[in-house]
Scaffold this motif. Structure first.
Motif, mmCIF file in Angstrom:
data_model
loop_
_atom_site.group_PDB
_atom_site.id
_atom_site.type_symbol
_atom_site.label_atom_id
_atom_site.label_comp_id
_atom_site.label_asym_id
_atom_site.label_seq_id
_atom_site.Cartn_x
_atom_site.Cartn_y
_atom_site.Cartn_z
ATOM 1 N N LYS A 196 0.837 -1.204 0.000
ATOM 2 C CA LYS A 196 0.000 0.000 0.000
ATOM 3 C C LYS A 196 0.867 1.247 0.000
ATOM 4 N N PHE A 197 0.264 2.357 -0.460
ATOM 5 C CA PHE A 197 0.852 3.678 -0.247
ATOM 6 C C PHE A 197 0.331 4.158 1.104
ATOM 7 N N TRP A 245 -3.926 5.889 3.363
ATOM 8 C CA TRP A 245 -4.457 4.644 2.794
ATOM 9 C C TRP A 245 -5.491 3.998 3.704
ATOM 10 N N ASP A 246 -5.160 3.827 4.972
ATOM 11 C CA ASP A 246 -6.026 3.070 5.885
ATOM 12 C C ASP A 246 -7.396 3.701 6.062
ATOM 13 N N SER A 247 -7.502 5.018 5.910
ATOM 14 C CA SER A 247 -8.800 5.665 6.074
ATOM 15 C C SER A 247 -9.562 5.764 4.752
ATOM 16 N N ASN A 286 -15.942 -3.026 5.399
ATOM 17 C CA ASN A 286 -15.203 -1.792 5.726
ATOM 18 C C ASN A 286 -13.788 -2.071 6.235
ATOM 19 N N ASN A 287 -13.210 -3.220 5.823
ATOM 20 C CA ASN A 287 -11.839 -3.519 6.226
ATOM 21 C C ASN A 287 -10.859 -2.859 5.256
ATOM 22 N N THR A 288 -9.667 -2.552 5.747
ATOM 23 C CA THR A 288 -8.633 -2.004 4.871
ATOM 24 C C THR A 288 -8.192 -3.080 3.883
ATOM 25 N N ILE A 289 -8.069 -2.708 2.612
ATOM 26 C CA ILE A 289 -7.611 -3.659 1.592
ATOM 27 C C ILE A 289 -6.244 -3.221 1.091
ATOM 28 N N VAL A 300 -8.113 10.682 -4.331
ATOM 29 C CA VAL A 300 -8.019 9.580 -3.378
ATOM 30 C C VAL A 300 -8.070 8.263 -4.156
ATOM 31 N N ILE A 301 -7.609 7.200 -3.511
ATOM 32 C CA ILE A 301 -7.679 5.847 -4.076
ATOM 33 C C ILE A 301 -8.760 5.093 -3.319
ATOM 34 N N CYS A 302 -9.653 4.424 -4.048
ATOM 35 C CA CYS A 302 -10.732 3.671 -3.412
ATOM 36 C C CYS A 302 -10.857 2.309 -4.089
#
Length: 791
Positions: free
Chosen positions: A4-5, A19-21, A29-32, A656-658
């Motif tokens: 991840k960035f 990234w985490d948010s 809703n988990n971080t990927i 943002v990245i989603c």
């Protein structure tokens, strides 16, 4: 792999990206995180190239100096996080295709007079060197995950032992650290929260320093009495000053001298009545009777006989002035003794509550000494008193004075001891704070001494040392094996350089141009020349068309050559067999539909199918290209979860990245996407910071949707306005309104003032609602299918 960035700040459209948010799964809703294959979709100017530049910084070691105060943090497996401070702190091979790569390696694109940077791939011949390389590779073995052989297998086994030893050491250290943390700052009994110590800033480092203090041979733990005394000192509060003791002027020596003289004084015996001299009791009785009768009665009250003058004369001579004086002297002396006793009885000393606790024992001893001395002194007074009383009873007969011990000095000394104690207690008020601090320290160190004994500190430290040495030993073995592998890799690289061939690099690019794109008239040529400085033979690549150096290439031709060059360069001696992380940024710029497919075909067969990469990233702005990417075998591999889809969204000046929405990932055509924008616009009521781009882009989205939809619905030669009227029917108002939205808001249509005015929400919403209603009316079956595709 890059996972991840973690964060990006001040890098183009990424201002404060976390990234985490931001990158969280739609479900749960988990971080990927990134996977082996990663596909990123984003419109132009959304930030795709910025991300590729961050990854390319991992390859080159630096990022553009045009960014002001850039910050980024990239997480990579088996490596510490990499930041802008040092992009080279990782062990990965990175290869990035983006516009910076093109400008650096294919300089002719910017300046036609420049050439293409040459690269070498393995040449032909020299079977002996190739056999040596194969032998080294066989010894090295495979590094494929879970299928390692040779030295790589040995390294994996050693690394497993090292990781186990490292974990054991880490777990033991964590256990000890937890014990330290709980003792130092744990609630509620940690030293930090024990009020009696007054150590509100106490921490683990302070605890470790205290442990070093109590470990010394010179340290002696407190005895129980010492602990009680220290506790008492902590409870002390500053006391009022004790007043000075009253003066004590003792007169026993004087009384003793006077009493001795009185007791032994001799009274003259002439003119004495002998029977009275011999009987002291009778003498006292007569003396009292004389006082009762003299000048009052002439008759004896006892016998009723007359008392003549002669008898009075006889009695006066018997009870003369000398005996009266002795009796007066004795009475005066007895009075002095009574006063002396009263003086001692009324003499007050301070009480124990006025004295600090550290002096209580001394006080009790001094008080007892004073009390005993006073009692002895009183006993001596009473002995003198008894002798005087005895002489008084027998006033006419002298007696021998019995010696009496003088306890005056003992009383004075005992009083002085109390006075000294009073002075010490008064002076202690000024030292109380220092003694309390010392008591706190002594009690704290004593508790830490007990603590290290309770946890078997020395056994834990010894065990930790053993585990640390085991970890270091296993690490040395692992490092040694890694060095052996690196040495072999360097040896392989050195031998491969003996086989390098720049001409083969150009041939590989031409192979891709010809076989995949059919451009046999366009090629790269390796041109040999002599270096002016070293006189060595070197090569440069030139772009040739029909045998001559080519100029004025089209944008599409430049894109084709650039991507073929990048793919071929993945086989150069610096990359081949290195299992690189590959990032490809929007490779289909300025290409038509056929060439887009050929780019995909080349990517699939020469990169994806070969599996010669650790991780692959592909970013694009084209839904058409994205449609082809769906065909990659792992695209829908949900079981192994080897692929991730992301969307890069720009909102005003920030991106943002989603996680990519399902309506794009699963139903990827621009037609579906445009329909989704119209549906959402028809449901929105007002502009907000989160949705205003949907209104702003509505004109373009609606126009492009109708171009596709009406082309297939009315495939004749009628113009756009005619098709709109056919679609909307004879109602001119909706058609005119729709046409206004499609033209004014997508092209300004000559009304340039429109570009300076805010978007009119009611018009957008009304147009969207009309379009939705007509689509449902004209073709309900297709409308339902479109709705299902965007849900």
């Amino acid at each position: 792999m890059i996972t991840k960035f973690k964060s990006i700040k001040n890098l183009a459209v990424f201002k404060e990206f976390d990234w985490d948010s931001s990158v969280r799964a739609k479900k749960g809703n988990n971080t990927i995180e990134f996977k082996k294959l990663n596909i990123l979709y984003g419109r132009n100017y959304s930030g795709k190239t910025t991300l590729s530049r961050i990854v390319r910084a991992l390859e080159t070691g630096q990022i553009s100096d045009k960014y002001e105060n850039p910050e980024c943090c990239i997480c990579i497996t088996d490596n510490a996080d990499v930041s802008q401070l040092n992009f080279r702190t990782h062990n990965k091979t990175i290869r990035v295709f983006n516009e910076d790569f093109i400008k650096e390696n294919l300089k002719f694109i910017v300046n036609p007079k420049e050439n293409v940077v040459p690269f070498a791939i393995l040449g032909e011949g020299n079977n002996e060197i190739e056999a040596e390389i194969n032998s080294l590779k066989e010894r090295l073995g495979s590094n494929e995950s879970d299928k390692e052989t040779g030295l790589h297998k040995d390294l994996k086994s050693l690394n497993a032992l090292y990781q186990a030893a490292k974990k054991s050491h880490s777990d033991a250290q964590t256990k000890l650290n937890n014990l330290f943390a709980n003792k130092a700052t744990g609630r509620p009994s940690g030293i930090k929260y024990e009020t009696k110590y007054g150590e509100v800033n106490y921490n683990i480092n302070r605890l470790k320093a205290d442990i070093e203090s109590v470990k010394k041979n010179t340290y002696k733990p407190l005895l129980d009495e010492e602990k009680l005394q220290a506790d008492s000192v902590l409870k002390e509060q500053t006391k009022n000053e004790i007043p000075a003791l009253a003066s004590l002027n003792l007169k026993l020596p004087e009384c003793k001298i006077k009493a001795s003289e009185a007791v032994s004084r001799e009274i003259g015996r002439s003119n004495k009545i002998q029977e009275l001299v011999k009987d002291a009791v009778l003498n006292r009785w007569v003396k009292e009777g004389r006082k009762l009768h003299q000048d009052k009665l002439d008759v004896c009250s006892f016998c009723n006989s007359p008392i003549n003058e002669s008898r009075w004369n006889e009695l006066d001579k018997h009870f003369d002035e000398e005996s009266d004086k002795l009796e007066r002297d004795i009475n005066n002396l007895l009075s002095e003794i009574t006063n002396e006793k009263n003086l001692l009885l009324n003499f007050k000393i301070f009480n124990i509550e006025q004295v600090y606790s550290k002096y209580h024992t001394n006080y009790a001893l001094a008080k007892q000494t004073f009390k005993s001395a006073v009692q002895n002194y009183k006993n001596s007074l009473e002995l003198i008193e008894s002798q005087l009383e005895e002489r008084k009873k027998n006033i006419l007969n002298q007696q021998v004075f019995k010696e009496v011990i003088d306890f005056s000095s003992e009383v004075e000394n005992a009083k002085k001891e109390l006075a000294d104690l009073r002075e010490k207690s008064n002076d202690y008020s000024n030292k109380l704070n220092a003694d309390q601090n010392k008591a706190k320290e002594n009690l704290r160190l004593n508790e830490i001494f007990d603590f290290i004994n309770d946890i078997n500190y020395f056994d834990l430290i010894a065990s930790l040392d053993v585990l640390k040495k085991r970890e270091e030993s296993e690490k040395d073995k692992t490092d040694s094996k890694q060095i052996e592998i690196n040495d072999i890799l360097e040896e392989i690289s050195a031998k491969q350089k003996e086989l390098e061939d720049e001409i083969k690099g150009a041939d590989k690019v031409n192979e891709y141009l010809n076989d995949h794109f059919g451009h046999d008239f366009l090629s790269l040529k390796a041109v040999e020349f002599e270096d002016e400085d070293t006189c060595n033979k070197i090569y440069r690549f030139e772009t040739h068309r029909e045998g001559k150096k080519a100029y004025h290439l089209s944008e599409g031709e430049k894109s084709l050559i650039a991507f073929c060059y990048f793919v071929a360069k993945l086989e150069d001696v610096a990359t081949k067999d290195k299992n690189p992380i590959v990032w490809i940024d929007d490779p289909i710029s300025s290409l038509d539909g056929n060439h887009i497919f050929f780019i995909y075909s080349l990517l699939k067969t020469k990169i994806y199918d070969n599996k010669d990469f650790e991780q692959l990233f592909i970013s694009t702005h084209s839904l058409n290209f994205f449609k082809y990417l769906q065909r990659l075998p792992s695209h829908n591999d949900k079981k192994k979860d080897r692929v991730r889809h992301f969307i890069i969204e720009r909102k005003d000046k920030t991106s943002v990245i989603c996680e990519m929405p399902d309506y794009i990932k699963k139903n990827v055509t621009e037609f579906n996407h445009l329909f989704k924008q119209i549906i959402e616009c028809s449901k929105l009521e007002s502009i907000t910071d989160n949705n205003y781009m949907m209104f702003y882009n509505f004109g373009n989205n609606a126009r492009k949707f109708f171009e596709i939809y009406l082309f297939y619905k009315y495939p004749d030669a009628s113009n756009d306005n005619e098709k709109l009227r056919k679609f909307f029917g004879e109602e001119d108002i909706p058609a005119v309104l729709t046409d206004r939205i499609n033209n004014e808001y997508s092209h300004l249509a000559g009304i340039f003032e429109r570009g300076q005015q805010p978007v009119e929400v009611p018009e957008m919403k009304k147009a969207a609602e009309i379009i939705v209603e007509k689509l449902k009316e004209k073709d309900e079956e297709q409308f339902d299918a479109l709705m299902r595709s965007v849900q």
